[in-house]
Design an enzyme around this catalytic site. Structure first.
Site, mmCIF file in Angstrom:
data_model
loop_
_atom_site.group_PDB
_atom_site.id
_atom_site.type_symbol
_atom_site.label_atom_id
_atom_site.label_comp_id
_atom_site.label_asym_id
_atom_site.label_seq_id
_atom_site.Cartn_x
_atom_site.Cartn_y
_atom_site.Cartn_z
ATOM 1 N N HIS A 121 0.832 -1.040 -0.153
ATOM 2 C CA HIS A 121 0.005 -0.068 -0.092
ATOM 3 C C HIS A 121 0.850 1.233 0.102
ATOM 4 O O HIS A 121 1.941 1.188 0.480
ATOM 5 C CB HIS A 121 -0.756 0.238 1.260
ATOM 6 C CG HIS A 121 -1.882 0.911 1.162
ATOM 7 N ND1 HIS A 121 -1.746 2.124 1.613
ATOM 8 C CD2 HIS A 121 -3.135 0.810 0.952
ATOM 9 C CE1 HIS A 121 -2.763 3.133 1.492
ATOM 10 N NE2 HIS A 121 -3.578 2.131 1.360
ATOM 11 N N ASP A 198 2.952 -4.192 8.243
ATOM 12 C CA ASP A 198 1.552 -3.251 7.824
ATOM 13 C C ASP A 198 0.374 -4.505 8.283
ATOM 14 O O ASP A 198 0.054 -5.338 7.415
ATOM 15 C CB ASP A 198 1.884 -2.712 6.609
ATOM 16 C CG ASP A 198 0.065 -2.297 5.960
ATOM 17 O OD1 ASP A 198 -0.672 -2.070 6.818
ATOM 18 O OD2 ASP A 198 0.059 -1.602 4.986
ATOM 19 N N GLN A 201 -4.838 -4.894 6.934
ATOM 20 C CA GLN A 201 -5.718 -5.959 6.428
ATOM 21 C C GLN A 201 -5.778 -7.248 6.971
ATOM 22 O O GLN A 201 -6.343 -8.303 6.549
ATOM 23 C CB GLN A 201 -5.301 -6.247 4.964
ATOM 24 C CG GLN A 201 -5.597 -5.002 4.021
ATOM 25 C CD GLN A 201 -7.149 -4.556 3.879
ATOM 26 O OE1 GLN A 201 -7.892 -5.165 4.127
ATOM 27 N NE2 GLN A 201 -7.058 -3.212 3.355
ATOM 28 N N LYS A 224 -11.012 -0.349 9.878
ATOM 29 C CA LYS A 224 -11.131 -1.601 8.973
ATOM 30 C C LYS A 224 -11.533 -2.848 10.116
ATOM 31 O O LYS A 224 -11.505 -4.071 9.433
ATOM 32 C CB LYS A 224 -9.823 -1.870 8.288
ATOM 33 C CG LYS A 224 -9.509 -0.804 7.378
ATOM 34 C CD LYS A 224 -8.086 -1.238 6.565
ATOM 35 C CE LYS A 224 -7.751 -0.121 5.868
ATOM 36 N NZ LYS A 224 -8.642 0.159 4.591
ATOM 37 N N CYS A 364 -4.606 2.428 -3.862
ATOM 38 C CA CYS A 364 -3.516 2.751 -3.202
ATOM 39 C C CYS A 364 -2.480 1.996 -3.334
ATOM 40 O O CYS A 364 -1.584 1.614 -2.306
ATOM 41 C CB CYS A 364 -3.895 3.206 -1.739
ATOM 42 S SG CYS A 364 -4.829 4.349 -1.677
#
Length: 409
Positions: A121, A198, A201, A224, A364
């Site tokens: 991302h 990261d 997700q 999220k 993104c």
């Protein structure tokens, strides 16, 4: 999991869009919020809205307990050793930028290497570009396999004694790939590098144990994972955080202010300048309670089932290209796709006319779009409140889209 009962907790799903029942398939962008989170935010503002840490009055004490109680919930949620390792931020983007601007800027030198992947991302690309420019470090990209996965052999080849930082997303927001973070972290550490993850997700969809992964930093966002917007988390090993300088100054992060110099409070507060995101933290705590009551293992299993069903059904649509692994066991609950001769924005527009919300664009992830040799894609992403019926409606909408544009052209 009784999905019918779970859906009742999400009032936004009980509506029509363009005269059709809403089918929300954009949870990778932001999830919907259950009543438990909405009520927690409402209760804070109605009953004990106050600033934290500074006041000794009843409302201030209750707000502080709620804010710091949420920090402990986060600690347990990712199995960190201490709440000192849990920093509240504005989101995953701010968390990643904090690592770059504080840890990396102070520790990187000219010729040092930063390793990321083509699937990242933008929030896990641009901070490293900026730091490389500022320090003279070299930004390197590990290649992807044909199906979009990362090979550990490629990691072993690209990560060397010159590598100081490896920063990889745990789950791709485009390909649905689930990366072997634990193994990548081991390779990074064997070469003297730190591992940044990261988790935007992954945190909403699967159980995370930072001690088992042995990552040095982890970033994720509340919005999220059924929580409110505007708050996220930076986890960092205490040994790194203790020696890092804050990147924002003022408010509760201060210990003592002199005329020419000042000192900072201990962890975690030295990284939380100004009035913190109090309501957001309380809402995040409520979201964590909600997810853990359902069970992250149950959520992950449900999404794998939906992904398998979606791959099967969507493959039936003529002209369909699906990106990422074809094996549902190797991917999370999202499917990114294109239909031949139809722009993804047109796909999303036609679907929206039937009340079906999907994402369209570069997500993104422009370096990944270049790697895929496309300018944009459409994406359907699933969460705990989605059903196979939602996927059936999506497929019917895709067939309708294909037929419409075939007639037009």
């Amino acid at each position: 999991m009784n999905i019918k009962d779970i859906r009742q907790y999400f009032p936004i799903l009980d509506q029509e869009v363009n005269g059709k029942p809403l089918v929300y398939l954009d949870s990778a962008a932001t999830s919907q919020k259950p009543v438990q989170v909405i009520e927690a935010l409402d209760k804070y503002y109605r009953e004990y809205n106050s600033n934290v840490h500074r006041g000794v009055h009843t409302l201030g004490t209750k707000a502080t307990d709620g804010y710091e109680g949420a920090r402990e919930k986060v600690r347990k949620f990712i199995n960190a050793k201490s709440t000192e390792e849990i920093i509240f931020t504005r989101g995953a983007t701010t968390a990643l930028n904090t690592v770059a601007q504080s840890y990396a800027r102070a520790n990187l030198r000219e010729g040092d290497e930063i390793v990321i992947s083509y699937m990242e991302h933008h929030a896990n690309v641009i901070p490293w570009q900026q730091i490389a420019r500022a320090t003279g470090a070299i930004l390197k990209y590990v290649d992807l396999q044909e199906d979009g996965t990362i090979s550990l052999d490629d990691i072993r080849e690209i990560v060397t004694s010159n590598t100081k930082i490896v920063s990889i997303m745990q789950v791709s927001n485009v390909l649905g790939v689930m990366n072997p973070i634990k193994e990548i972290a081991q390779i990074a550490h064997e070469n003297g590098a730190i591992m940044v993850v990261d988790g935007a997700q992954s945190a909403p969809h699967m159980k995370i144990d930072v001690q088992d992964l042995d990552c040095d930093f982890l970033a994720f966002s509340a919005h999220k994972m059924c929580g409110p917007t505007g708050i996220g988390v930076l986890y960092g090993k205490k040994k790194w955080l203790e020696n890092m300088e804050p990147v924002e100054f003022g408010g509760e992060m201060i210990d003592f202010v002199g005329l020419q110099e000042s000192t900072w409070k201990e962890l975690p507060w030295k990284f939380e300048a100004g009035t913190p995101i109090i309501a957001g933290a309380i809402g995040l705590g409520a979201a964590i309670d909600f997810l853990q009551e359902i069970g992250l293992e149950n959520i992950e299993a449900h999404e794998h089932k939906l992904a398998a069903y979606a791959l099967q059904r969507m493959s039936e649509v003529e002209g369909m290209t699906i990106y990422g692994p074809k094996d549902p066991d190797k991917r999370a609950g999202l499917v990114t796709f294109n239909i031949s001769d139809v722009h993804p924005h047109d796909v999303a527009t036609v679907l929206d006319a039937d009340g079906i919300a999907v994402r369209a664009g570069h997500h993104c992830a422009q370096p990944l779009m270049k790697w895929l040799k496309v300018s944009a894609t459409a994406r359907a992403s699933f969460y705990l409140y989605n059903t196979e019926d939602d996927i059936d409606k999506l497929v019917a909408g895709l067939v309708k889209t294909k037929e419409y544009f075939s007639d037009v052209f």
